[in-house]
Each structure stands twice: as structure tokens, then as C-alpha cells.
Design a protein around this motif. Structure first.
Motif, mmCIF file in Angstrom:
data_model
loop_
_atom_site.group_PDB
_atom_site.id
_atom_site.type_symbol
_atom_site.label_atom_id
_atom_site.label_comp_id
_atom_site.label_asym_id
_atom_site.label_seq_id
_atom_site.Cartn_x
_atom_site.Cartn_y
_atom_site.Cartn_z
ATOM 1 N N LEU A 74 0.834 -1.216 0.000
ATOM 2 C CA LEU A 74 0.000 0.000 0.000
ATOM 3 C C LEU A 74 0.860 1.255 0.000
ATOM 4 O O LEU A 74 0.608 2.191 -0.763
ATOM 5 N N ALA A 75 1.887 1.267 0.847
ATOM 6 C CA ALA A 75 2.767 2.434 0.937
ATOM 7 C C ALA A 75 3.407 2.702 -0.419
ATOM 8 O O ALA A 75 3.472 3.842 -0.878
ATOM 9 N N CYS A 76 3.855 1.643 -1.084
ATOM 10 C CA CYS A 76 4.509 1.815 -2.388
ATOM 11 C C CYS A 76 3.510 2.340 -3.415
ATOM 12 O O CYS A 76 3.817 3.269 -4.171
ATOM 13 N N GLU A 77 2.328 1.750 -3.434
ATOM 14 C CA GLU A 77 1.396 2.095 -4.513
ATOM 15 C C GLU A 77 0.751 3.458 -4.292
ATOM 16 O O GLU A 77 0.419 4.148 -5.247
ATOM 17 N N LYS A 78 0.556 3.822 -3.030
ATOM 18 C CA LYS A 78 -0.129 5.094 -2.775
ATOM 19 C C LYS A 78 0.821 6.274 -2.668
ATOM 20 O O LYS A 78 0.417 7.412 -2.872
ATOM 21 N N LEU A 79 2.068 6.028 -2.285
ATOM 22 C CA LEU A 79 2.919 7.190 -2.034
ATOM 23 C C LEU A 79 4.322 7.084 -2.631
ATOM 24 O O LEU A 79 4.816 8.043 -3.220
ATOM 25 N N LEU A 80 4.950 5.918 -2.498
ATOM 26 C CA LEU A 80 6.398 5.885 -2.771
ATOM 27 C C LEU A 80 6.747 5.774 -4.242
ATOM 28 O O LEU A 80 7.741 6.322 -4.694
ATOM 29 N N ALA A 81 5.918 5.040 -5.000
ATOM 30 C CA ALA A 81 6.234 4.839 -6.418
ATOM 31 C C ALA A 81 5.159 5.470 -7.286
ATOM 32 O O ALA A 81 3.977 5.429 -6.961
ATOM 33 N N LEU B 241 3.493 4.638 -10.368
ATOM 34 C CA LEU B 241 3.462 3.368 -11.115
ATOM 35 C C LEU B 241 3.442 3.554 -12.630
ATOM 36 O O LEU B 241 3.676 2.607 -13.372
ATOM 37 N N VAL B 242 3.168 4.775 -13.092
ATOM 38 C CA VAL B 242 3.247 5.017 -14.536
ATOM 39 C C VAL B 242 4.705 4.933 -14.997
ATOM 40 O O VAL B 242 5.004 4.382 -16.057
ATOM 41 N N MET B 243 5.600 5.438 -14.171
ATOM 42 C CA MET B 243 7.008 5.554 -14.594
ATOM 43 C C MET B 243 7.956 4.676 -13.792
ATOM 44 O O MET B 243 9.099 4.484 -14.194
ATOM 45 N N GLU B 244 7.492 4.187 -12.662
ATOM 46 C CA GLU B 244 8.423 3.484 -11.776
ATOM 47 C C GLU B 244 7.872 2.118 -11.390
ATOM 48 O O GLU B 244 6.656 1.915 -11.354
ATOM 49 N N SER B 245 8.778 1.212 -11.110
ATOM 50 C CA SER B 245 8.364 -0.071 -10.547
ATOM 51 C C SER B 245 9.036 -0.210 -9.183
ATOM 52 O O SER B 245 10.020 0.467 -8.885
ATOM 53 N N TYR B 246 8.482 -1.081 -8.348
ATOM 54 C CA TYR B 246 9.079 -1.254 -7.027
ATOM 55 C C TYR B 246 9.228 -2.728 -6.703
ATOM 56 O O TYR B 246 8.553 -3.578 -7.275
ATOM 57 N N GLU B 247 10.142 -3.001 -5.798
ATOM 58 C CA GLU B 247 10.263 -4.337 -5.233
ATOM 59 C C GLU B 247 10.690 -4.160 -3.790
ATOM 60 O O GLU B 247 11.280 -3.132 -3.431
ATOM 61 N N PHE B 248 10.333 -5.130 -2.970
ATOM 62 C CA PHE B 248 10.744 -4.994 -1.566
ATOM 63 C C PHE B 248 10.992 -6.342 -0.930
ATOM 64 O O PHE B 248 10.545 -7.380 -1.423
ATOM 65 N N PRO C 118 15.123 14.328 6.682
ATOM 66 C CA PRO C 118 13.849 15.059 6.570
ATOM 67 C C PRO C 118 12.915 14.449 5.520
ATOM 68 O O PRO C 118 11.699 14.447 5.709
ATOM 69 N N GLN C 119 13.489 13.912 4.438
ATOM 70 C CA GLN C 119 12.647 13.284 3.416
ATOM 71 C C GLN C 119 11.929 12.055 4.008
ATOM 72 O O GLN C 119 10.738 11.851 3.786
ATOM 73 N N GLY C 120 12.671 11.290 4.790
ATOM 74 C CA GLY C 120 12.070 10.124 5.442
ATOM 75 C C GLY C 120 10.975 10.538 6.416
ATOM 76 O O GLY C 120 9.919 9.914 6.494
ATOM 77 N N LYS C 121 11.231 11.619 7.157
ATOM 78 C CA LYS C 121 10.230 12.100 8.115
ATOM 79 C C LYS C 121 8.962 12.533 7.383
ATOM 80 O O LYS C 121 7.840 12.277 7.830
ATOM 81 N N ALA C 122 9.134 13.217 6.237
ATOM 82 C CA ALA C 122 7.977 13.670 5.462
ATOM 83 C C ALA C 122 7.184 12.470 4.948
ATOM 84 O O ALA C 122 5.940 12.467 4.982
ATOM 85 N N VAL C 123 7.887 11.445 4.485
ATOM 86 C CA VAL C 123 7.189 10.266 3.978
ATOM 87 C C VAL C 123 6.460 9.550 5.104
ATOM 88 O O VAL C 123 5.323 9.091 4.942
ATOM 89 N N LYS C 124 7.082 9.467 6.272
ATOM 90 C CA LYS C 124 6.416 8.821 7.409
ATOM 91 C C LYS C 124 5.096 9.537 7.729
ATOM 92 O O LYS C 124 4.058 8.916 7.948
ATOM 93 N N LEU C 125 5.139 10.870 7.711
ATOM 94 C CA LEU C 125 3.937 11.653 7.985
ATOM 95 C C LEU C 125 2.892 11.406 6.890
ATOM 96 O O LEU C 125 1.699 11.223 7.177
ATOM 97 N N GLY C 126 3.349 11.386 5.638
ATOM 98 C CA GLY C 126 2.421 11.132 4.524
ATOM 99 C C GLY C 126 1.753 9.776 4.647
ATOM 100 O O GLY C 126 0.546 9.639 4.433
ATOM 101 N N LEU C 127 2.529 8.768 5.014
ATOM 102 C CA LEU C 127 1.965 7.423 5.171
ATOM 103 C C LEU C 127 0.962 7.400 6.308
ATOM 104 O O LEU C 127 -0.101 6.771 6.208
#
Lengths: 84, 84
Positions: free
Chosen positions: A62-69, A71-78, B18-27
Motif C-alpha cells: 500500500l505504501a509503495c502504490e499510494k505514495l512511494l512509487a 506506477l506510470v514511470m516506476e516499478s518497485y520491489e521490496f 527530513p525526506q524520510g520524516k515527510a514520507v512517514k507523515l504522509g503514510l
């Protein structure tokens, strides 16, 4: 349980990576001319508190799909590693 | 020989991210409240043309120290895999 998630978000192969191209040029200007095909993405680590590995995996997806990546331009793996 | 280098450049542990902190807040705002300690760095892949693994390793180290990582704030690690 606490899981450590290690996530890679990379530009998709078929998409130009201008940041990678700029770094390749910079390396070449520094004399490192044997380096090709530079691609740059994000390396993200986080700790997830979840009852099971499946639940942790769902949270990270969820974190990847909603915020981190993007998906139009990037792929993710974890990967998940159980800490305690 | 061609080696594929996989490099991680991360903010040092003792330095605020700070980027990590911002992402944590966003999540957290997205409802993902079980995620802690988000840290964000760079994931870089490149192909290195070198006669030996040692030579490839030296090239990647130079690339990291001269361009890819700011050693005051970031640390790096890398792996080499022989492609052909």
C-alpha cells in the motif's frame, strides 16, 4: 512483530532516466569512462509493526502504490526481514 | 568483462532524514500508522567494463566518493555481479 522493509523504486526499463544520464556524463567528465547504463532510483527502509508477515507485506505494498512509487514511470520491489 | 554494480547511498544513521520524516507523515495521513523509522536514500545501478573485479570495484568506489555520495552526510555500499 517488527519487520524491516527494504524497498527499491526504480524508473521502468523502457523509460528514459535523465538523472542517470546526467550522472553518467558527470562520471565520464571525472575520467570514469568505463561506466555505462546508469539508472537511479530510491532505496527506502522502514520498520513495520504487524501481526504477521502477510500483514506487513500488505502495508508495504500500500505504501509503495499510494505514495512511494509513481506506477506510470516506476516499478518497485521490496524485501521484509523480521527484526523481533 | 562487464560487471553490474548495485549501489546504495543512505543518509548516515546519526543524521536526520527530513525526506524520510515527510514520507512517514504522509503514510500516517494515508492511514498507514504502523510504519516507523522511514529512511530514504538512492539506489543506483550501473554497468562497469573492467578487466578484473578489483578494477571494477575501484571504479565504483571512485564514482561513489567523487560524485554519488556526499560523505559528510551519506554512506554508501555496493555489490558487483559479473554479467559477462
Amino acid at each position: 512483530m517488527i519487520f524491516e522493509a527494504t524497498i527499491h523504486v526504480m524508473p521502468k526499463k523502457e523509460i528514459l532516466d535523465p538523472q542517470g544520464k546526467a550522472v553518467k556524463l558527470g562520471l565520464s567528465n571525472l575520467g570514469l569512462k568505463n561506466i555505462e547504463d546508469v539508472r537511479i532510483g530510491k532505496h527506502i527502509t522502514m520498520q513495520v509493526n504487524a501481526a504477521t508477515r502477510e500483514e506487513a507485506s500488505r502495508e508495504v505494498e500500500l505504501a509503495c502504490e499510494k505514495l512511494l512509487a509513481n506506477l506510470v514511470m516506476e516499478s518497485y520491489e521490496f524485501e521484509l526481514e523480521k527484526l523481533r
